[in-house]
Design an enzyme around this catalytic site. Structure first.
Site, PDB file in Angstrom:
ATOM      1  N   ASN A   1       4.862 -14.331  -4.164  1.00 50.21           N
ATOM      2  CA  ASN A   1       4.714 -13.298  -5.351  1.00 50.21           C
ATOM      3  C   ASN A   1       5.194 -11.709  -4.715  1.00 50.21           C
ATOM      4  OD1 ASN A   1       3.428 -15.078  -6.870  1.00 50.21           O
ATOM      5  ND2 ASN A   1       1.417 -14.678  -6.136  1.00 50.21           N
TER       6      ASN A   1
ATOM      7  N   CYS B   1      -3.061  -4.033   2.048  1.00 50.01           N
ATOM      8  CA  CYS B   1      -3.117  -3.341   0.693  1.00 50.01           C
ATOM      9  C   CYS B   1      -4.318  -2.295   0.404  1.00 50.01           C
ATOM     10  CB  CYS B   1      -3.135  -4.496  -0.492  1.00 50.01           C
ATOM     11  SG  CYS B   1      -4.788  -5.857   0.049  1.00 50.01           S
TER      12      CYS B   1
ATOM     13  N   ALA C   1      -4.237 -16.368   5.336  1.00 44.35           N
ATOM     14  CA  ALA C   1      -4.044 -16.707   6.729  1.00 44.35           C
ATOM     15  C   ALA C   1      -4.273 -15.589   7.611  1.00 44.35           C
ATOM     16  CB  ALA C   1      -2.767 -17.358   6.956  1.00 44.35           C
TER      17      ALA C   1
ATOM     18  N   ASN D   1      -3.483  -5.072  -5.700  1.00 40.28           N
ATOM     19  CA  ASN D   1      -3.428  -4.896  -4.310  1.00 40.28           C
ATOM     20  C   ASN D   1      -1.945  -5.321  -3.767  1.00 40.28           C
ATOM     21  OD1 ASN D   1      -4.259  -7.752  -5.379  1.00 40.28           O
ATOM     22  ND2 ASN D   1      -3.899  -8.694  -3.267  1.00 40.28           N
TER      23      ASN D   1
END
Length: 311
Positions: free
Chosen positions: A8, A124, A162, A285
């Site tokens: 993304n 973010c 993660a 974010n």
């Protein structure tokens, strides 16, 4: 420039560069999943691709002209990418929490590390809140800064999940090093609400009694600076001030030279709506990360152009 990571973040970044940048050209997108949507979109947009990661990237003919590489993978993978690419003289812009290079938060220290071989975009939550910590600190020294970043669970991909530990550690460190707080703390919340909610951030700063109007003006001016590259970044309400009682546990966070002074808790509530270039609008974010990475790369490119012009 090239992008490592066809998820993304990498895909949104590629589209931002193509749509918004006049100084950057995406030469390659590298991933590890040959069937990823990111690589498919890159091919449709006439950007060269490889599904062999950094090893495939460095073997491509297009790599010879690449100066800047964005890493939109994970903190663990970035360490190897740094080893490979730094030795080949490429500059890395790290969108993971690996933090191998200095932190860059564009409205605070955007011109401080233009010659660094590797710069880190913090997180973010850090990009959304550290400008506010720095703004408060400019008007009243921040003894303690705490941020809470709440993001839609849907916008947290495998890399984010993660790297939760790295997120909190890196953001806490950058609150101090870039934001100027003596002590920093970061908390992230993955909000499972449906439909997904856009990113919300809360900033709490502990300061000694100060000029409240000056603090408010500093915060509002900083919000305007962030909005220049993240239009969906905004205050949810006016800056809040709460006097801290002498018996409040918060006083235990005051440094020795501030004990006995009147303390205030400054609270700032933010919302970050994404531009929806590729990601949904609730994924503010991720949008803020690709926006700051693009802005940093453009500053580096402009800096290099000026240097070349003077030679």
């Amino acid at each position: 420039m090239a992008i490592i990571g066809s998820g993304n973040i990498g895909t949104d970044l590629m589209i931002k560069v193509l749509r918004l940048s006049g100084s950057l050209e995406p030469a390659v997108m590298a991933g590890i999943d040959p069937d990823s949507d990111g690589l498919a979109r890159a091919r449709r947009l006439k950007v060269a691709t490889t599904h062999q990661g950094v090893d495939g990237l460095v073997k491509m003919d297009e790599f010879a002209d690449v100066e800047i590489v964005f890493d939109a993978t994970s903190a663990g993978a970035h360490r190897r990418h740094d080893e490979v690419l730094r030795s080949l003289g490429r500059t890395l812009i790290d969108l993971t929490p690996a933090a191998l290079g200095p932190y860059v938060v564009p409205p605070v220290n955007g011109d401080a590390h233009l010659d660094a071989p590797n710069v880190n975009m913090v997180t973010c939550g850090g990009q959304a809140t550290i400008p506010v910590v720095a703004a408060v600190n400019a008007a009243a020294p921040v003894h303690y800064g705490e941020i809470v970043a709440s993001i839609a669970s849907r916008s947290a991909g495998p890399g984010t999940r993660a790297n939760i530990d790295e997120f909190t550690e890196t953001t806490s460190s950058a609150i101090e090093q870039v934001g100027g707080a003596r002590q920093g703390k970061a908390i992230i919340i993955l909000n499972p609400a449906e439909p997904p909610l856009i990113m919300r951030d809360t900033v709490h700063c502990l300061v000694s009694d100060c000029d409240r109007e000056a603090v408010t003006a500093s915060v509002e001016e900083m919000v305007g600076r962030v909005q220049a590259y993240v239009p969906g970044y905004r205050l949810k309400q006016k800056v809040q001030f709460d006097r801290v009682r002498a018996d409040d546990p918060l006083c235990g966070l005051l440094p020795a030279d501030a004990i006995g002074t009147t303390a205030l808790k400054v609270s700032v509530f933010l919302e970050v709506e994404g531009a929806a270039h590729y990601l949904p609008a609730y994924a503010g974010n991720l949008d803020i990360m690709t926006s700051v990475a693009l802005r940093t790369a453009e500053r580096m490119a402009a800096h290099r152009s000026r240097e070349r012009a003077t030679r």
